[in-house]
Structures are given as C-alpha cells and as structure tokens.
Design a protein around this motif. Structure first.
Motif, PDB file in Angstrom:
ATOM      1  N   VAL A   1       6.557  16.285  -0.102  1.00 29.60           N
ATOM      2  CA  VAL A   1       5.605  17.229   0.794  1.00 29.60           C
ATOM      3  C   VAL A   1       5.926  16.899   2.421  1.00 29.60           C
ATOM      4  O   VAL A   1       6.043  17.787   3.168  1.00 29.60           O
ATOM      5  N   VAL A   2       6.326  15.643   2.727  1.00 33.20           N
ATOM      6  CA  VAL A   2       6.706  15.180   3.937  1.00 33.20           C
ATOM      7  C   VAL A   2       7.891  16.132   4.278  1.00 33.20           C
ATOM      8  O   VAL A   2       7.948  16.679   5.566  1.00 33.20           O
ATOM      9  N   CYS A   3       8.896  15.988   3.449  1.00 33.79           N
ATOM     10  CA  CYS A   3      10.146  16.584   3.933  1.00 33.79           C
ATOM     11  C   CYS A   3       9.943  18.139   4.025  1.00 33.79           C
ATOM     12  O   CYS A   3      10.675  18.912   4.888  1.00 33.79           O
ATOM     13  N   GLN A   4       9.066  18.800   3.065  1.00 33.55           N
ATOM     14  CA  GLN A   4       8.573  20.182   3.397  1.00 33.55           C
ATOM     15  C   GLN A   4       8.136  20.598   4.568  1.00 33.55           C
ATOM     16  O   GLN A   4       8.495  21.525   5.368  1.00 33.55           O
ATOM     17  N   GLU A   5       7.143  19.592   4.811  1.00 35.34           N
ATOM     18  CA  GLU A   5       6.456  20.049   6.334  1.00 35.34           C
ATOM     19  C   GLU A   5       7.355  19.842   7.385  1.00 35.34           C
ATOM     20  O   GLU A   5       7.209  20.604   8.502  1.00 35.34           O
TER      21      GLU A   5
ATOM     22  N   ARG B   1       0.726  -1.297   0.012  1.00 35.96           N
ATOM     23  CA  ARG B   1       0.021  -0.028  -0.076  1.00 35.96           C
ATOM     24  C   ARG B   1       0.944   1.308   0.162  1.00 35.96           C
ATOM     25  O   ARG B   1       2.162   1.404   0.040  1.00 35.96           O
ATOM     26  N   LEU B   2       0.334   2.322  -0.172  1.00 35.55           N
ATOM     27  CA  LEU B   2       0.779   3.519  -0.147  1.00 35.55           C
ATOM     28  C   LEU B   2       0.739   4.386   0.994  1.00 35.55           C
ATOM     29  O   LEU B   2      -0.476   4.647   1.749  1.00 35.55           O
ATOM     30  N   LEU B   3       1.795   4.723   1.676  1.00 34.37           N
ATOM     31  CA  LEU B   3       1.839   5.538   2.924  1.00 34.37           C
ATOM     32  C   LEU B   3       1.101   6.851   2.665  1.00 34.37           C
ATOM     33  O   LEU B   3       1.103   7.628   1.666  1.00 34.37           O
ATOM     34  N   ASN B   4       0.372   7.369   3.654  1.00 36.19           N
ATOM     35  CA  ASN B   4      -0.132   8.828   3.606  1.00 36.19           C
ATOM     36  C   ASN B   4       0.645   9.625   4.286  1.00 36.19           C
ATOM     37  O   ASN B   4       1.565   9.338   5.263  1.00 36.19           O
ATOM     38  N   ILE B   5       0.628  11.129   4.288  1.00 40.36           N
ATOM     39  CA  ILE B   5       1.519  12.219   4.765  1.00 40.36           C
ATOM     40  C   ILE B   5       1.366  12.013   6.175  1.00 40.36           C
ATOM     41  O   ILE B   5       2.446  12.101   6.947  1.00 40.36           O
ATOM     42  N   ASP B   6       0.168  11.965   6.811  1.00 36.90           N
ATOM     43  CA  ASP B   6      -0.009  11.996   7.986  1.00 36.90           C
ATOM     44  C   ASP B   6       0.705  10.984   8.934  1.00 36.90           C
ATOM     45  O   ASP B   6       1.286  11.381  10.120  1.00 36.90           O
TER      46      ASP B   6
END
Length: 326
Positions: A207-211, A154-159
């Motif tokens: 997006v994760v890195c930016q957050e 599956r694909l992880l989500n950002i949260d």
C-alpha cells in the motif's frame, strides 16, 4: 492448459541503459538485483549499508547520506570482538569504535555522492515490523543478536512511512531532479514474525508503494513479491529455509525485471555479457587439451571485443592465466 497465474509486468517508461548509474538499497533481494546488475557490468552501487529490512531505517540511512549527517554514537555496541552500530547491518563493522566510525563515514559518503548523480534508485522494503530500543525509543535497523529484552517490537503504520519518505524525497529531487525511484517489496518471507503477520506486513508495504507511485510519476513499482507469490507458487522455488527464493527463482524474477526496465539495445548487450559469464563458469574436462585451449582463446577474443565499453580486465586476466598454463 494454464499452470500459472501470470503477473502483468509493467513497462518502465524511462528504461535503463548502460549510460545510467544505479543505486540499490534495502533487503537482501535488493542485494540480489544489485549483484546481477554488477555482474552484467552496470555502473551500480549495491547496498552500501548492508541488508536493511524496514522502511524507516532505509529512509533514515538515505537521508543521513544525502545530508552528510553524523550517526548517533550511543548506537555503537561491542559484540563477539567486533564493534557494530544499530543503524547498520553487521557488514559495516570494525575492530575498534574508530574503525567502525570510519567505515560508516565511508559508506555514507559513497552513498551520498551516488544519490546526487544517480539515474535510478532501487529500494526494496522487506518488512513493516520494527524493533525499538526501549531506553531511547529509537528504531534500530539490526538488533545484532542482543538480548530481546532491550527492544520492543511493533508494526509500522502507513502514515509514518509516508511521512518519513516525503522529506527525504523532496530533498533528493531538489539535488537530483532527474532521479527515478524503483520500489519493490521483497519476496523473502519473514515467517519468524508469523505467517499471518508476514502477510499483513507485506500488505502494508505494498500500500505504501502504491501511494508513493500515485503521488509522483518518477516513482515506479516492480512486482517481485507478486511474481514469487503467484507465478512461482511452489516450495521448490524456496531454499531449504523456506524463506529465501532459490537461485532459479531469482533468475526468473531477474528475467521479468529485464523485460520491464531495459531498452532493446541494452538487452542485446546483456545477452552478450551473460554468454561470457556462462562460458567463464564452464568446467573443463581437460583444461590443457586443445579443444579447451581453443575455447579459452575464443572467449578471450569476445571479451576483448567488448572491452572498449565494458571492463573485463579481471576476467581477461583469469583466462590469460589459463591459456598460459598450456
């Protein structure tokens, strides 16, 4: 005429020098950066758990190493005469469960000790796709070529990545307040997931890195993936598998990395060491000839001049042996 789209390279405020300790972890690109740091005599612990691709497995390993936690025994498997663990790359293996356990403890202990004093932690995320063991619903770092029916992809989500990273980071800065974290997304293409799926995965990681960078000033991002995609937008910069960057591409990204993260004095020292490394790789036309023997003597002198600061003992022994064969 412009033939490239240039990526703006960030300036790392707390630049690196030879007084600092560095730990790398993550995908094979992290290992590439770690190897180049080691070759240039930086105090570096390079990918102590082997190549790890997904963020949650990377964070889990770091968290366990920091806390000194044990790893689950039910993730141990036997494959082709070796014992492996689903939370680790096959680099961490053993001829028996006990040998595997000891190797795991050693790698975790070494990483844990490093995390408590390291100046810079370099984390490279490779993919947001993960595999879960169906019977335990736990994420594995490596399937070790087991039957695909044992896993669910599956694909992880950002949260869920951010939620996993936060407690690890909070614990880390409590123990090591001065640590700087450098994030990067691997330029290695995971095309067996599919081209579109790979792009989606890389986008989520970006997006994760930016957050994470937005949340904490001690976390920075280096655009290795963007350099590969835009400045090196040509298949000649990929190996035959069309997945991994060539040595030339790795060197190009390393040069950009050096521009961004090293002090001017450090860059000068790196140049001196790279000159020696290039000389060491030189293939002599006549190894016992006067010209090459003089070349070796000069090379030996250069290394001896740098020895008080850098360990060239192996290289010096190598050259001494060649001189003695005259």
């Amino acid at each position: 005429m412009l033939l490239q789209t240039k990526i703006q390279i960030p300036h790392f405020e707390n630049q690196l020098n030879y007084d600092q300790e560095i730990l790398t972890i993550g995908s094979c690109f992290s290992a590439v950066i770690g190897r180049k740091l080691l070759e240039r005599k930086f105090n570096t612990l390079n990918n102590p758990f082997g190549t790890i691709f997904n963020p949650l497995s990377i964070i889990k390993l770091l968290q366990h190493a920091l806390n000194g936690d044990a790893f689950p025994e039910d993730h141990i498997i036997h494959h082709q005469g070796r014992y492996l663990h689903y939370d680790f790359h096959s680099d961490i293996s053993g001829n028996s469960p006990l040998e595997l356990e000891n190797n795991i403890k050693l790698s975790a202990k070494t990483a844990g000790q490093s995390l408590k004093k390291v100046s810079t932690l370099i984390i490279t995320f490779g993919t947001a796709h993960i595999y879960e063991l169906l019977h335990t619903k736990t994420i594995v770092a490596n399937c070790h070529k087991q039957d695909s029916q044992l896993f669910q992809k599956r694909l992880l989500n950002i949260d869920e990545i951010l939620d996993a990273f936060e407690p690890f980071h909070n614990k880390l800065i409590q123990i090591n307040p001065r640590v700087q974290i450098l994030l990067t997304v691997s330029p290695v293409r995971h095309i067996k997931d599919g081209i579109a799926e790979n792009q989606l995965s890389k986008s989520l990681l970006r997006v994760v890195c930016q957050e994470l960078c937005t949340r904490n000033k001690q976390i920075n991002y280096f655009p290795s993936y963007e350099i590969m995609m835009d400045e090196l937008r040509d298949y000649r910069f990929y190996k035959e598998d069309m997945i991994h960057p060539t040595a030339q591409a790795e060197d190009y990204i390393w040069e950009k990395f050096s521009q961004s993260f090293f002090t001017e004095d450090t860059k000068k020292k790196i140049l001196q060491i790279e000159t020696i490394l290039k000389a060491l790789s030189h293939k002599a036309f006549n190894p016992n000839g006067e010209a090459h023997q003089k070349f070796l003597s000069n090379l030996l002198l250069k290394m001896e001049q740098l020895t008080p600061e850098f360990d060239f003992s192996n290289e010096i022994n190598q050259v001494v042996d060649l001189i003695q064969t005259k």
